[in-house]
Design a protein around this motif. Sequence first.
Motif: not given
Length: 133
Positions: A13, A15-21, A23-25, A54
Amino acid sequence: MSPAAPALPKGIPDCLKKRQLLNDKVLSPELCREYSRKFLELGWREDALEFFKKGGMADELEKLKAYALETGDAFLLGRLGHQEPEDWRRLGERALDLGKLHFARRAFELAGDDDKTALVTGLIAGQGAPEDN
């Protein structure tokens, strides 16, 4: 015009996709393990660390700790969370052996070893600018 950034390997992923992943609860431990292994294959330990945390993968975090101690990587050890003074001393000695003086100084500071911190600070101060060597 600046050159285009190199393409990421398949399955990695950005950097944006990584951050989204991250932050995914509800990100599953299996997906965390998959991404962390992909990052490790690339040598991107910092990224792998985030997914290990995580996913709550204590064994993998211990392997990263061992790697940090072996390679004298104070930054990586610090990212793993609170460490005992003895771990910082071990890392400081290893970093010193490897010539990683800034990592050694930081490790000795965190270990509370004022004598070793002063020693390494002196070694760093004794290094001239590259053109002086």
